[in-house]
Write a protein that holds these residues in place. Structure first.
Motif, short mmCIF file in Angstrom:
data_model
loop_
_atom_site.label_atom_id
_atom_site.label_comp_id
_atom_site.label_asym_id
_atom_site.label_seq_id
_atom_site.Cartn_x
_atom_site.Cartn_y
_atom_site.Cartn_z
N TYR A 42 0.85 -1.19 0.00
CA TYR A 42 0.00 0.00 0.00
C TYR A 42 0.88 1.24 0.00
N ALA A 43 0.42 2.27 -0.66
CA ALA A 43 1.10 3.57 -0.61
C ALA A 43 0.03 4.65 -0.63
N ASP A 44 0.35 5.79 -0.09
CA ASP A 44 -0.59 6.90 -0.02
C ASP A 44 0.04 8.13 -0.66
N ALA A 45 -0.55 8.56 -1.78
CA ALA A 45 -0.02 9.73 -2.48
C ALA A 45 -0.05 10.96 -1.59
N TRP A 46 -1.08 11.09 -0.75
CA TRP A 46 -1.15 12.24 0.17
C TRP A 46 0.04 12.26 1.11
N ALA A 47 0.35 11.10 1.69
CA ALA A 47 1.48 11.04 2.63
C ALA A 47 2.78 11.41 1.92
N TRP A 48 2.96 10.92 0.70
CA TRP A 48 4.16 11.29 -0.08
C TRP A 48 4.19 12.79 -0.32
N TYR A 49 3.06 13.32 -0.77
CA TYR A 49 2.93 14.71 -1.18
C TYR A 49 3.16 15.69 -0.03
N LEU A 50 2.73 15.30 1.15
CA LEU A 50 2.81 16.21 2.30
C LEU A 50 4.02 15.99 3.19
N GLN A 51 4.88 15.05 2.85
CA GLN A 51 6.05 14.80 3.70
C GLN A 51 6.94 16.03 3.75
N PRO A 52 7.33 16.44 4.92
CA PRO A 52 8.12 17.67 5.07
C PRO A 52 9.43 17.68 4.30
N GLY A 53 10.05 16.54 4.10
CA GLY A 53 11.34 16.51 3.44
C GLY A 53 11.29 16.38 1.93
N LEU A 54 10.10 16.38 1.34
CA LEU A 54 9.98 16.23 -0.11
C LEU A 54 10.61 17.43 -0.81
N THR A 55 11.57 17.17 -1.68
CA THR A 55 12.24 18.26 -2.40
C THR A 55 11.59 18.50 -3.75
N ALA A 56 11.86 19.65 -4.30
CA ALA A 56 11.34 19.98 -5.63
C ALA A 56 11.86 18.98 -6.66
N ASP A 57 13.11 18.60 -6.55
CA ASP A 57 13.67 17.63 -7.51
C ASP A 57 12.97 16.28 -7.41
#
Length: 135
Positions: free
Chosen positions: A99-114
């Motif tokens: 399972y994966a959650d696009a919201w969790a990926w999208y909102l993770q604080p460490g997500l970089t622009a790259d």
């Protein structure tokens, strides 16, 4: 495209076939039939948007959904839904997770622009490779 990227797309496609055996992913969230190219245009626009703004966490545009980083000219509710679903397939394929959650990926604080741009480019590649063509 690198062999590693092709392998990721192939694994995501296998997950897609399991989850959407009748291809209903391409009907979007409201039943609108979509082509792979329509979804890819949306994902490419999201990647371009991220490249053009000073994108960082938190960013006001992230109030939307994982698939909503493009402007209203290039996306619909249906393409936004499909982009988010493909993000989840790619995350599952990369992590080997059930399972994966696009919201969790999208909102993770460490997500970089790259990282975000790369994900949207991967979504576009998946959509072009595996999405339906125009009738």
């Amino acid at each position: 495209m690198t062999t590693t990227k092709q392998a990721l797309l192939d694994r995501a496609h296998s997950l897609y076939e399991e989850k959407y055996p009748e291809g209903r992913l391409w009907r979007g969230g409201v039943g609108e039939s979509l082509t792979g190219e329509q979804v890819a245009v949306h994902a490419d626009a999201a990647a371009e948007y991220i490249a053009e703004v000073d994108w960082k966490v938190p960013d006001p545009f992230r109030r939307g959904t994982p698939g909503a980083a493009a402007d209203e000219q290039t996306h619909t509710e249906s393409t936004r839904y499909v982009v988010g679903a493909i993000i989840e397939l790619l995350l599952r394929a990369e992590a080997g997770a059930p399972y994966a959650d696009a919201w969790a990926w999208y909102l993770q604080p460490g997500l970089t622009a790259d990282e975000a741009r790369e994900m949207y480019h991967d979504v576009a590649a998946f959509a072009r490779r595996y999405g339906p063509e125009a009738a």
